[in-house]
Design a protein around this motif. Structure first.
Motif, short mmCIF file in Angstrom:
data_model
loop_
_atom_site.label_atom_id
_atom_site.label_comp_id
_atom_site.label_asym_id
_atom_site.label_seq_id
_atom_site.Cartn_x
_atom_site.Cartn_y
_atom_site.Cartn_z
N TYR A 159 18.50 -6.89 44.90
CA TYR A 159 18.28 -7.88 45.97
C TYR A 159 18.23 -7.16 47.31
N HIS A 213 18.52 -17.85 35.49
CA HIS A 213 19.12 -18.98 36.20
C HIS A 213 20.44 -18.59 36.85
N LEU A 246 21.27 -15.59 37.77
CA LEU A 246 20.94 -14.70 38.88
C LEU A 246 20.46 -15.51 40.08
N ARG A 247 19.65 -16.50 39.79
CA ARG A 247 19.07 -17.31 40.84
C ARG A 247 20.13 -18.12 41.58
N TYR A 277 21.59 -15.62 43.93
CA TYR A 277 20.71 -15.18 45.02
C TYR A 277 20.36 -16.32 45.97
N VAL A 278 19.96 -17.45 45.42
CA VAL A 278 19.44 -18.52 46.27
C VAL A 278 20.55 -19.39 46.82
N GLN A 324 10.43 -2.28 45.38
CA GLN A 324 11.78 -2.78 45.71
C GLN A 324 11.79 -4.28 45.97
N GLY A 335 13.55 -8.06 43.56
CA GLY A 335 14.62 -9.03 43.74
C GLY A 335 14.15 -10.22 44.56
N LYS A 336 13.55 -9.93 45.70
CA LYS A 336 13.09 -11.01 46.56
C LYS A 336 11.99 -11.83 45.88
N LEU A 387 11.55 -12.28 42.74
CA LEU A 387 12.16 -13.10 41.69
C LEU A 387 12.74 -14.38 42.30
N ILE A 388 13.45 -14.21 43.39
CA ILE A 388 14.09 -15.37 44.03
C ILE A 388 13.04 -16.39 44.46
N VAL A 400 11.52 -18.27 41.52
CA VAL A 400 12.32 -19.26 40.78
C VAL A 400 12.79 -20.43 41.65
N ILE A 401 12.46 -20.39 42.93
CA ILE A 401 12.90 -21.51 43.77
C ILE A 401 12.40 -22.88 43.25
N GLU A 451 11.96 -23.78 40.41
CA GLU A 451 12.60 -24.08 39.12
C GLU A 451 13.53 -25.29 39.25
#
Lengths: 698, 73
Positions: A371, A668, A670-671, A674-675, B42, B45-46, B48-49, B52-53, B55
């Motif tokens: 991240y 999920h 992880l999300r 992160y979120v 790199q 990570g970002k 991926l986030i 999946v928002i 989701e």
């Protein structure tokens, strides 16, 4: 482990005469994280008149020599095909350090001229051998070509005279496909064309010699026919010149000589290759070790580029962990005879971060690398992820059978792929938590219960007596019927456990997930509160983070007020809720401005988002139940070949479910971190602490 | 009887529509994220986030579907 390692900002000024010693010492200590020199940094605040020119440092004088040596060395490694990683293990097992290689090759400190001379010699030798190899290969190829051509001459019984330029006759010599057919077609054009066909060495192709009159007007047609058969002209004049007159005995002699030449060349080529192999075998260890040594020395030679320099002194700026400060000061003073000025200052804004997590938490740093690294002023959330990531994963997958499968799978992968050890350690731990929750939910490969008969058999045979329950089974027709089953013991039924919330019948696992979300998000707000309190002030922290908690409290009071639910025996007016809520919103506006107000609904949608902890699990249970009860069992009951089909469906279905069950919960979980979680407190933007000298050594 | 069928259809529409919605949203974001990752690894990570928002939409759909099924009970 909550905080990253404490750093001191260190500025050092020393005479350039001590440059080499200081660099060597810093390399050896391996603790100095260098801030590259920027001209602007050194010119702020100094008066124009006093300002002495601080310039970018110059590399050590041997730098150039070392750099060219390393280029040659790498060229050798490539041409000799010496595998670096292949030899790595072997090299490490030998455990020779640089001191040994220095001793072995009798080199004094910092003097590589002997070694470089040796390298130069080897380089020249290898280059010559390669050149030689190339030349021999070319000669062999040429001889081969000649043999091929002369064989054609032999097959066609050609002589020099026959190919001489003539006044009346024109000829084509070459290879083509389907020679006999071509011959017939040519004969069809005119009877005054002579064509001779012989087999060639090439499969599917024949050799042809075609003679015709120069003045004939059929030239065009002949060319067309030949082209149709893929005619390739062969030039034989030169080869015939070489063989003398082209008489049969000359030709045989010539072929013989060529064969002899070829075998001699091949032998020589082989020898050259052997020589190269010997060099590879004998020196690959030296070359690899020398590369390591050279890399280290080049790093040292080039590091002054990151320093500042004046005419007589050099200035270094960087970071050292505070606890190592004393040692560094002592060592540097010792080697420079106190001619160094070291100025250190604890903490700073842009300090690099060094994690201080214990080994068990360390793998979870992977998620932060993925991240963004925390900045120096923040709390390091790795240890929180260590607790909550496997927990969330476990809640979502939550099945003893699946947990065991993934545990085995990841344990095997961990042995096979040591490079992914960190990630696989996380997954193994998550699998264990999955098994734990599987027991709590009473799920075994999606089976929640067995039939009463099976339960009785188990009770008799292995002493495992499951409690028998009566449940309402809702059939496809919608009618309910009572069925007796032997149920696995559990704390919470994921698929069928309901709780009553304000008159609504909700799945308890969803409610549980929501509550986990409330706790997790408030934990995030609390960490954010501490971060801001530490870095700014309590007032800021209250306005920016505590306001969110007050808003939540207001919302709860509102619900209690309208629902007429007493709190601790006191009835609550809805007005109280409105007052608290408004107070929270005003605080938020003061703290975060309009942006905060815009994000107001987000706190509740974030909490709802945690319902995925239950929902993903339900989907996985649903799929497993379909595979077990709706697909496999009917087949098994039919008997015969259907049993095989049933087992096939069972295996494929569960494999799919396990794959989904790993990917889904992983992403999920992880999300959610992160979120939802990180957005409440995490700023990020840190730079990893990478001290000079460390990388080469590890 | 007929009501149960309608409830089932209602639940499946709630789920299917939200699943489609998040699929469409993720498609656009995922494409861009992969593009960005190709340039700078790199960004995984970002990326991926961001991917999946949406989701969350389908999770809400699932929750609503479960609530609708609860009506049948």
């Amino acid at each position: 482990m909550i905080r990253t390692e404490k750093m001191s900002h260190v500025v050092m000024i020393a005479p350039k005469t001590a440059k080499k010693d200081i660099i060597s010492k810093l390399y050896e200590l391996g603790v100095y994280h260098i801030d590259p020199y920027k001209k602007s940094d050194w010119q702020q605040g100094t008066k124009q008149t006093e300002q002495q020119d601080v310039d970018r440092g110059r590399p050590l004088q041997e730098g150039e020599q070392l750099a060219s040596a390393i280029v040659k060395l790498r060229a050798l490694l490539t041409t000799l095909d010496i595998q670096r990683d292949h030899n790595e293990q072997e090299l490490n097992s030998i455990k020779i350090d640089n001191a040994t290689i220095k001793k072995e090759h009798k080199i004094s400190r910092g003097d590589f001229s002997e070694l470089i001379k040796k390298l130069d010699q080897m380089y020249t030798k290898v280059l010559n051998l390669l050149e030689d190899k190339k030349e021999k290969r070319e000669q062999i190829r040429e001889a081969g070509e000649k043999i091929k051509l002369i064989t054609i001459v032999k097959h066609l019984h050609l002589t020099k005279d026959l190919l001489r330029e003539s006044q009346y006759l024109e000829h084509y010599i070459g290879s083509l496909e389907e020679g006999e057919a071509c011959k017939r077609e040519l004969a069809g054009i005119s009877s005054r064309i002579a064509c001779m066909i012989t087999k060639s060495d090439e499969p599917g192709r024949d050799l042809a010699v075609v003679y015709f009159e120069k003045k004939s007007n059929k030239q065009q047609e002949i060319a067309e026919v030949l082209n149709k058969h893929g005619f390739n002209e062969i030039d034989l004049k030169q080869i015939l010149d070489e063989t003398g007159k082209g008489k049969p005995q000359h030709i045989d002699q010539f072929i013989h000589t060529l064969h002899n030449k070829m075998s001699t060349l091949t032998r020589q080529l082989h020898q050259t290759q052997m020589e190269l192999n010997t060099i590879k075998r004998e020196h690959s260890r030296f070359l690899l070790k020398f590369e390591e040594l050279l890399e280290k020395e080049t790093a040292k030679a080039e590091v002054p580029l990151q320093f500042g320099e004046t005419q007589r002194s050099m200035i270094m700026s960087g970071w050292i962990p505070t606890q190592k400060m004393e040692r560094v000061k002592h060592d540097l003073n010792a080697i420079t005879d106190h001619k160094i000025h070291i100025q250190d200052q604890e903490d700073g804004k842009n300090a690099p971060i060094k994690f201080t997590n214990p080994a068990i938490v360390k793998p979870y740093e992977f998620f932060l690398h993925l991240y963004e690294l925390p900045n120096y002023k923040e709390l390091d959330p790795t240890w929180l992820m260590f607790i909550t990531f496997p927990l969330f994963f476990g809640i979502m997958l939550g099945d003893v059978g699946y947990g065991l499968v993934t545990l085995t799978l990841f344990s095997i992968l961990r042995l096979k792929m040591p490079q992914f050890k960190a990630l696989l350690n996380i997954m193994i731990f998550s699998s264990l938590i999955t098994i734990l929750f599987g027991v709590g939910f009473g799920e075994y490969f999606g089976f929640e219960h067995v039939s009463v008969e099976t339960g009785e058999v188990w009770c008799e045979k292995i002493g495992l007596c499951l409690p028998v329950h009566e449940v309402e089974m809702r059939g496809a027709g919608g009618g309910a019927e009572i069925e007796r089953i032997a149920d696995f013991p559990r704390l919470l039924n994921r698929a069928h456990g309901y709780v009553d919330v304000g008159g609504m019948r909700l799945l308890s696992v969803l409610v549980m997930a929501f509550l986990i979300g409330v706790v997790h998000l408030n934990l995030a707000l609390f960490i954010g509160f501490i971060n801001i309190w530490k870095n700014h002030s309590l007032a800021h922290a209250l306005l920016e983070k505590a306001s969110w908690m007050i808003i939540q409290l207001g919302a709860v009071l509102l619900v209690l007020g309208y629902g007429k639910i007493p709190l601790l025996g006191y009835g609550i007016y809805p007005l109280t809720g409105y007052i608290v809520l408004t107070a929270g919103i005003i605080m938020l506006y003061k703290g975060e401005g309009v942006q905060g107000l815009v994000e107001l609904p987000a706190i509740f949608s974030n909490m709802l988002s945690y319902m995925r902890l239950g929902a993903v699990g339900l989907a996985s249970v649903g799929l497993a139940v379909v595979v077990n009860e709706k697909l496999t069992l009917p087949y098994l009951e039919k008997g015969g070949w259907f049993v095989v089909l049933g087992i096939f469906v069972l295996v494929v279905g569960h494999v799919i479910n396990i794959v989904l069950g790993v990917i889904g919960p992983f992403l999920h979980s992880l999300r959610l971190h992160y979120v939802e979680f990180f957005s409440k407190f995490y700023k990020g933007g840190g730079v990893l602490y990478s001290p000079f000298g460390q990388k080469q050594r590890e | 009887m007929a009501e149960t069928g309608l409830i089932a259809i209602g639940a499946s529409i709630a789920f299917a529509a939200s699943a489609l919605a998040s699929a469409i949203a993720e498609k656009a974001i995922g494409t861009a994220a992969i593009g960005a990752m190709a340039e700078k690894e790199q960004l995984f990570g970002k990326g991926l986030i961001l991917t999946v928002i949406p989701e969350t939409i389908v999770i809400f759909g699932l929750v609503v579907a479960i609530l609708i099924i609860g009506l049948a009970g």
